[in-house]
Design a protein around this motif. Structure first.
Motif, PDB file in Angstrom:
ATOM      1  N   ARG A  66     -13.232 -27.582 -37.304  1.00  0.00           N
ATOM      2  CA  ARG A  66     -12.055 -27.592 -38.027  1.00  0.00           C
ATOM      3  C   ARG A  66     -11.058 -27.283 -36.845  1.00  0.00           C
ATOM      4  NH1 ARG A  66     -12.815 -28.751 -43.420  1.00  0.00           N
ATOM      5  NH2 ARG A  66     -14.665 -27.702 -44.025  1.00  0.00           N
ATOM      6  N   THR A  99     -11.205 -31.019 -40.572  1.00  0.00           N
ATOM      7  CA  THR A  99     -11.906 -31.373 -39.423  1.00  0.00           C
ATOM      8  C   THR A  99     -11.231 -32.278 -38.409  1.00  0.00           C
ATOM      9  OG1 THR A  99     -12.938 -33.272 -40.335  1.00  0.00           O
ATOM     10  CG2 THR A  99     -14.125 -31.124 -40.767  1.00  0.00           C
ATOM     11  N   SER A 157      -7.103 -26.568 -41.963  1.00  0.00           N
ATOM     12  CA  SER A 157      -8.463 -26.358 -42.475  1.00  0.00           C
ATOM     13  C   SER A 157      -9.057 -27.761 -42.258  1.00  0.00           C
ATOM     14  CB  SER A 157      -8.165 -25.962 -43.954  1.00  0.00           C
ATOM     15  OG  SER A 157      -7.312 -27.077 -44.631  1.00  0.00           O
TER      16      SER A 157
END
Length: 520
Positions: free
Chosen positions: A140, A99, A97
């Motif tokens: 992500r 970046t 989840s």
């Protein structure tokens, strides 16, 4: 202090035991600095345990590891990292989840230190660019292609200026183009003086990338490090398999060792002409959670035919399987199985009509690792028979025991947990459950991923025998050599559409162009 004359990694009489099981048995070997080393062996040979010992994840029961002449206490990841060892696991470890920038910061520090978005980008863009990793730092992790995720995992490992980089099964999830990009990256690391250890299964990959190869079998060192210039595929196959290599079919031995793979002349039977056992007509699906929607897909499989599905991962292969299994829904079109319209029928109804599935992920989709072997094997019976029928556990255990023996599964008793099996034996449990006399259509999704050459040959043989009994088979694989060697036809998926259909002898250039959408 490290000794510049010492091996990059030295193992001295290293043994690892798990209860009565010996995972490594007095292994002594040394890996030279600034080279690419391959470590090979069958499933259960001790390769991953070896990598975990070297990286400090596992403390050996006996013996020791030395990095650059510095003896490690063992079982201490921090100590190994301080000495310059980094391990990239086969199962990626960065938070999906996050970046890219957040994952790099978290992986480098192990903390959630606060940085602005701009500062994170400034901090990590030069590092990624230095490794030729072009990616959106705001994307992500879960939304990136597998090749990009792996590149970021390697970039994270190199933040600490690693001297020894260990990659566990790095090619298992990559497309052919992704493998070549990985190898280019590994060669650049070697040129920078990094010692790279690759845990590999495929002999052709070993010979293509490694300077040396070390062979483990049943936890013991068989040979190595050997210079790859001094071995060929046939000898390496014998070292890995031992006497069992005599049981490999000649065509499989050739394919698995990489010999004669330039022209890809298929030896499969002629395409049958019977009515399709599976027919998808003008199928379009709703957007699916595991891939792009299918768009205007026409697809069929005939009895006694193996149809391969190729494509870079994430181009609709999973959606295709989910549609046939009733997990993804069609917004338009029809699905017919064995002459029946099953468009609106449940998975249980489809299984009764002969659908069988060897799933993409055997450890999460195919088996419950915490459940017993007989409970895993019985899942089929519960789906295909009336739930009102009384279940006789003793009868089911006996049926399971008979089936597992027939499929040469190595196990102690049917009550043991599925998670205790090696990858090859776990896959055989699934095969024994899914390939049965009532099967009319078998979907085999990445059935040999992560398997050694012996287990791979076993899976190929099982699929061929099912085909010869008149079963239709869909084989989804990221390994083009596998598809070329076993399939009657090949369908390429691109962005949820059929980008091309091919028959043997296959033109690898044309197939690759269809996979990437590049015209030749």
């Amino acid at each position: 202090m490290t000794d510049p004359q010492a091996p990059a990694l030295l193992c001295q009489n290293v043994s690892v035991t798990y209860g009565p099981v010996t995972a490594l048995d007095a292994v002594s070997t040394a890996f030279g600095t600034g080279l690419i080393h391959a470590v090979v062996g069958q499933n259960g040979a001790g390769k991953t345990t070896f990598a975990r010992v070297a990286s400090g994840l596992v403390r050996p029961a006996a013996g020791h590891v030395a990095i650059g002449g510095r003896v490690m206490r063992g079982g201490n990841v921090g100590e190994a990292r301080a000495a310059g060892v980094e391990l990239v696991h086969q199962s990626f470890a960065l938070p999906p989840s996050f970046t890219v920038a957040e994952a790099m910061e978290f992986g480098a520090t192990g903390t959630g230190r606060y940085f602005t978005r701009r500062r994170l980008f400034e901090r990590w863009r030069p590092h990624l660019e230095s490794l030729d990793i072009s990616v959106d730092l705001g994307a992500r992790i879960r939304d990136l292609p597998v090749e990009s995720q792996q590149g970021i995992e390697i970039a994270r490992a190199l933040v600490t200026q690693a001297k020894v980089l260990i990659l566990d099964e790095p090619t298992a999830v990559l497309s052919p183009s992704g493998i070549e990009k990985l190898f280019e990256r590994v060669r650049r690391l070697k040129a920078q003086g990094v010692t790279v250890l690759l845990i590999l299964h495929k002999i052709r990959e070993v010979l293509a990338i490694a300077d040396t190869v070390t062979v483990l079998r049943a936890g013991r060192l068989v040979e190595g490090p050997l210079m790859t210039t001094d071995v060929d595929g046939a000898r390496l196959s014998r070292l890995i398999i031992g006497e069992a290599s005599r049981g490999l079919a000649a065509a499989d031995a050739q394919a698995l060792t990489g010999a004669g793979t330039v022209e890809h002349v298929s030896t499969v039977a002629a395409v049958p002409t019977a009515a399709p056992v599976l027919k998808l007509s003008n199928i379009t699906t709703f957007v699916d959670q595991e891939g792009p929607a299918l768009q205007d897909v026409d697809f069929h499989v005939r009895p006694g035919e193996i149809v391969g599905v190729a494509g870079v991962e994430g181009n609709g292969q999973r959606t295709l399987v989910r549609l046939i299994a009733d997990f993804a829904k069609a917004s338009r079109g029809e699905v017919h199985l064995a002459g029946h319209d099953i468009t609106t029928q449940s998975l249980a109804q489809r299984r009764i009509k002969g659908l069988r599935i060897i799933p993409f992920e055997r450890n999460t989709e195919g088996l419950s690792l915490t459940s017993s072997l007989w409970e895993n094997w019985t899942a089929r019976a519960l789906l295909e028979k009336s739930l009102l029928r009384l279940v006789n556990p003793a009868e089911l255990r006996s049926e399971c025991d008979t089936a597992l023996k027939a499929w040469s599964v190595r196990y102690a008793h049917v009550g043991q947990k599925a998670g205790s099996l090696s990858g090859g034996n776990a896959q055989k449990v699934i095969l024994s459950r899914e390939i049965d006399p009532h099967a009319k259509l078998i979907i085999a999704a990445q059935p040999t991923r992560g398997l050694d050459i012996g287990a791979t040959a076993f899976v190929w043989d099982a699929l061929r025998r099912a085909r010869d009994r008149g079963c239709g088979i869909i084989l989804i694989s990221s390994d083009l050599d596998e598809l070329f060697d076993i399939c009657n036809r090949l369908v390429v998926m691109l962005s949820g559409r059929v980008a091309g259909t091919f028959t043997a002898p296959y033109d690898i250039g044309a197939v690759g162009a269809a996979m990437t959408g590049v015209s030749r």
